[in-house]
Design an enzyme around this catalytic site. Structure first.
Site, PDB file in Angstrom:
ATOM      1  CE1 TYR A   1      -1.386  71.181 -36.692  1.00 36.52           C
ATOM      2  CE2 TYR A   1      -0.874  69.395 -35.184  1.00 36.52           C
ATOM      3  CZ  TYR A   1      -1.729  69.990 -36.103  1.00 36.52           C
ATOM      4  OH  TYR A   1      -2.924  69.385 -36.419  1.00 36.52           O
TER       5      TYR A   1
ATOM      6  CB  SER B   1       2.584  59.802 -25.052  1.00 36.29           C
ATOM      7  OG  SER B   1       3.185  60.398 -23.928  1.00 36.29           O
TER       8      SER B   1
ATOM      9  CD  GLN C   1       2.704  59.228 -20.601  1.00 36.40           C
ATOM     10  OE1 GLN C   1       2.673  59.676 -19.468  1.00 36.40           O
ATOM     11  NE2 GLN C   1       2.903  59.998 -21.651  1.00 36.40           N
TER      12      GLN C   1
ATOM     13  CG  HIS D   1      -1.167  61.219 -23.799  1.00 35.64           C
ATOM     14  ND1 HIS D   1      -1.431  62.548 -23.983  1.00 35.64           N
ATOM     15  CD2 HIS D   1      -0.439  61.126 -22.662  1.00 35.64           C
ATOM     16  CE1 HIS D   1      -0.884  63.244 -22.995  1.00 35.64           C
ATOM     17  NE2 HIS D   1      -0.292  62.404 -22.179  1.00 35.64           N
TER      18      HIS D   1
ATOM     19  CD  GLU E   1       6.710  61.572 -24.375  1.00 38.75           C
ATOM     20  OE1 GLU E   1       6.246  62.695 -24.656  1.00 38.75           O
ATOM     21  OE2 GLU E   1       6.072  60.516 -24.530  1.00 38.75           O
ATOM     22  CG  HIS E   2       6.816  61.141 -19.896  1.00 33.41           C
ATOM     23  ND1 HIS E   2       6.024  60.763 -20.961  1.00 33.41           N
ATOM     24  CD2 HIS E   2       6.749  62.496 -19.829  1.00 33.41           C
ATOM     25  CE1 HIS E   2       5.493  61.841 -21.517  1.00 33.41           C
ATOM     26  NE2 HIS E   2       5.910  62.901 -20.858  1.00 33.41           N
TER      27      HIS E   2
ATOM     28  CG  ASP F   1       1.768  65.635 -19.125  1.00 35.13           C
ATOM     29  OD1 ASP F   1       2.849  65.531 -19.711  1.00 35.13           O
ATOM     30  OD2 ASP F   1       1.022  64.671 -18.890  1.00 35.13           O
TER      31      ASP F   1
ATOM     32  CD  GLU G   1      40.649  68.841 -48.405  1.00 34.97           C
ATOM     33  OE1 GLU G   1      40.446  68.245 -47.334  1.00 34.97           O
ATOM     34  OE2 GLU G   1      39.966  69.826 -48.770  1.00 34.97           O
TER      35      GLU G   1
ATOM     36  CG  HIS H   1      39.322  76.014 -51.416  1.00 34.37           C
ATOM     37  ND1 HIS H   1      38.492  75.796 -52.479  1.00 34.37           N
ATOM     38  CD2 HIS H   1      38.554  75.874 -50.292  1.00 34.37           C
ATOM     39  CE1 HIS H   1      37.273  75.518 -52.040  1.00 34.37           C
ATOM     40  NE2 HIS H   1      37.283  75.567 -50.710  1.00 34.37           N
TER      41      HIS H   1
END
Length: 390
Positions: A105, A210, A232, A235, A287-288, A321, A375, A380
Site C-alpha cells: 500500500y 511518524s 519529521q 509528515h 521510529e527514528h 527516507d 495430556e 495421538h
C-alpha cells in the site's frame, strides 16, 4: 460511529459485494467514479512515465532504487537459508522460502510517495516474491509513482486507496486477485483495516504517525537539529519530534528555531546525565533515533529500542527516507521494543522439516505416547504406537 466500526462496515461490504463495494468506496472517499475495468494501470503507461520523466527526476529515482536494491542484496547474503542437520539420530532443519504474493500500500493523503514504492517492493523482489502488487489512491498516481513502479519491478498496479485497497488485496475480488501479505504505511483508516484483515492475510506492522528522537550535544548546529525535527513534523499533524540533551542552551536554541506551525509537535527533554538521556530514548523506542553527538559510535551500543539509528550529524533521517538503502517502513508508537522495520526478511517464511528413521521412532515411541496420554490425547498416542512395528 467510531473509526473501527466504520472500517468494519467497509470491509464487510467488500467481502459481500466485491468490486461494487470498492467502486462505491472510491466514489465516497476519493471522489472519483472509476469502473473496475479502469482500476488496473497498464504497465505500458508506467514505462512511458519513466521514459518521459525529466532527466534529473529519473536519475534520482534510479540512483535511489539501486541503493535500496544493493542493501537488500547484502541483507540476503546475511539472511538465514534452508538447512538440515542430524540431531540425535533424526534429520531436522528449516526450509526458507519467500511469500508467494505481496501487496504494497502506497499512501496518498497530503503527499505522493514514490519512495514507498521503492522501499516496499524492491526488498520483496530481492527476497524472491513471485507477485508484487501496488495499490495507491487515484489522485496520487503521479508520474513519479508510475516510474518508481517500473524500477521496483511491480507486476500489477491499481489506483485504489484507503480501506478499499486493503480489503481488495486481503479478500480478492473479480478484478483484484488477493495477496498473501500486505505491507506499507498508511493513515488511521488503513492501519485499522490492516489490523482487521490480519489473519486472513499477513501484515508487516501497524504503523502510526511518524516520530523522531534526537540525542544532541553542543557539537551540532542548532539549525540542523531544528530542521530535522521539522522534517519529521511535516509528515502529519500527529507526527512527533523529541530532542534530548544535557545542555539547556542547546534545547533553548533549537526550540527558538522551530517554525510556529510545528511547535506543538515538538518536545524537549533535559537529561541530568547521558545514562538518563539514553534511558529516556530507549523508553520512547522511536521510529527514528538520531545520534547527533560528537562521539556517536560510543552511544550506538547503548541503543536497545529503535526502528533505525542515524549515527552522527551527517546522517539525517531524510537520507534514510530516500537514498541510504534500508526500508523506511519502520515501527512506531514504541513498537520498536518488540518489532523491526520492513526488510527482506519480512518477505521470507520458515518451514520446519522433521525426518525420523524407523529405528529411532521405535526407541522413542513409548516416551511420545506416554506424553500424549498424560495430556489425554489417546489418538495421538495410538498414531505413534501404530508405527512401532512397521
Amino acid at each position: 460511529m467510531p473509526l473501527q466500526s466504520k472500517v468494519t462496515s467497509i470491509l464487510n461490504d467488500i467481502q459481500k459485494r466485491g468490486d461494487s463495494a470498492i467502486q462505491a468506496a472510491l466514489l465516497r472517499f476519493d471522489g472519483v467514479d472509476i469502473k473496475p475495468s479502469g482500476w488496473k494501470v497498464p504497465l505500458a503507461r508506467a514505462k512511458t512515465a519513466l521514459k518521459n520523466l525529466a532527466r534529473e527526476k529519473r536519475q534520482t529515482l534510479e540512483v535511489c532504487a539501486k541503493r535500496i536494491r544493493l542493501f537488500h542484496e547484502a541483507e540476503r547474503r546475511h539472511s538465514p537459508r534452508s538447512w538440515r542437520e542430524r540431531v540425535a539420530g533424526t534429520v531436522l532443519g528449516q526450509e526458507v522460502r519467500p511469500v508467494e504474493s505481496v501487496g504494497a500500500y502506497v499512501p496518498g493523503g497530503r503527499f505522493a510517495y514514490p519512495s514507498t514504492v521503492l522501499m516496499t517492493c524492491i526488498p520483496a523482489r530481492v527476497a524472491g516474491v513471485g507477485r508484487v502488487v501496488v495499490c495507491t489512491p487515484p489522485k496520487h498516481l503521479t508520474e513519479e509513482v508510475l516510474a518508481a513502479s517500473v524500477l521496483a519491478g511491480v507486476d500489477e498496479l491499481y489506483q485504489i486507496g484507503g480501506v478499499a485497497a486493503v480489503g481488495a488485496m486481503a479478500f480478492g475480488t473479480k478484478t483484484v486477485p488477493g495477496v498473501d501479505l500486505i505491507v506499507g504505511p498508511g493513515g488511521a483508516w488503513v492501519t485499522e483495516a490492516k489490523r482487521q484483515v490480519f489473519g486472513k492475510v499477513g501484515i508487516d506492522m501497524l504503523a502510526g504517525p511518524s516520530e523522531i528522537v534526537i540525542l544532541a550535544d553542543r557539537s551540532v548546529p542548532a539549525e540542523w537539529l531544528a530542521a530535522d525535527m521539522m522534517a519529521q513534523a511535516e509528515h502529519d499533524p500527529l507526527a512527533r519530534a523529541t530532542l534530548i540533551s544535557l545542555n539547556a542552551e542547546v534545547l533553548s536554541r533549537v526550540r527558538r528555531g522551530i517554525a510556529p506551525l510545528y511547535r506543538k509537535q515538538c518536545r524537549f527533554f533535559q537529561a541530568r546525565s547521558w545514562a538518563m538521556a539514553m534511558e529516556e530514548a530507549n523508553r520512547l523506542a522511536p521510529e527514528h533515533f538520531s545520534l547527533a553527538v560528537s562521539s556517536p559510535s560510543l552511544m550506538l551500543s547503548k541503543v536497545r529500542n529503535a526502528g533505525a539509528v542515524f549515527v552522527g550529524p551527517y546522517s539525517p533521517v531524510a537520507a534514510g527516507d530516500y537514498w541510504a538503502g534500508p526500508s523506511h517502513v519502520l515501527p512506531t508508537g514504541r513498537s520498536a521494543r518488540f518489532s523491526s522495520g520492513l526488510s527482506l526478511q519480512s518477505f521470507l517464511k520458515r518451514t520446519s522439516v522433521i525426518e525420523i528413521p524407523p529405528r529411532v521412532l521405535g526407541q522413542v515411541s513409548p516416551l511420545i505416547a506416554g506424553f500424549a496420554e498424560a495430556e489425554g490425547l489417546r489418538c495421538h498416542a495410538a498414531s505413534v504406537r501404530g508405527r512401532e512395528k512397521p
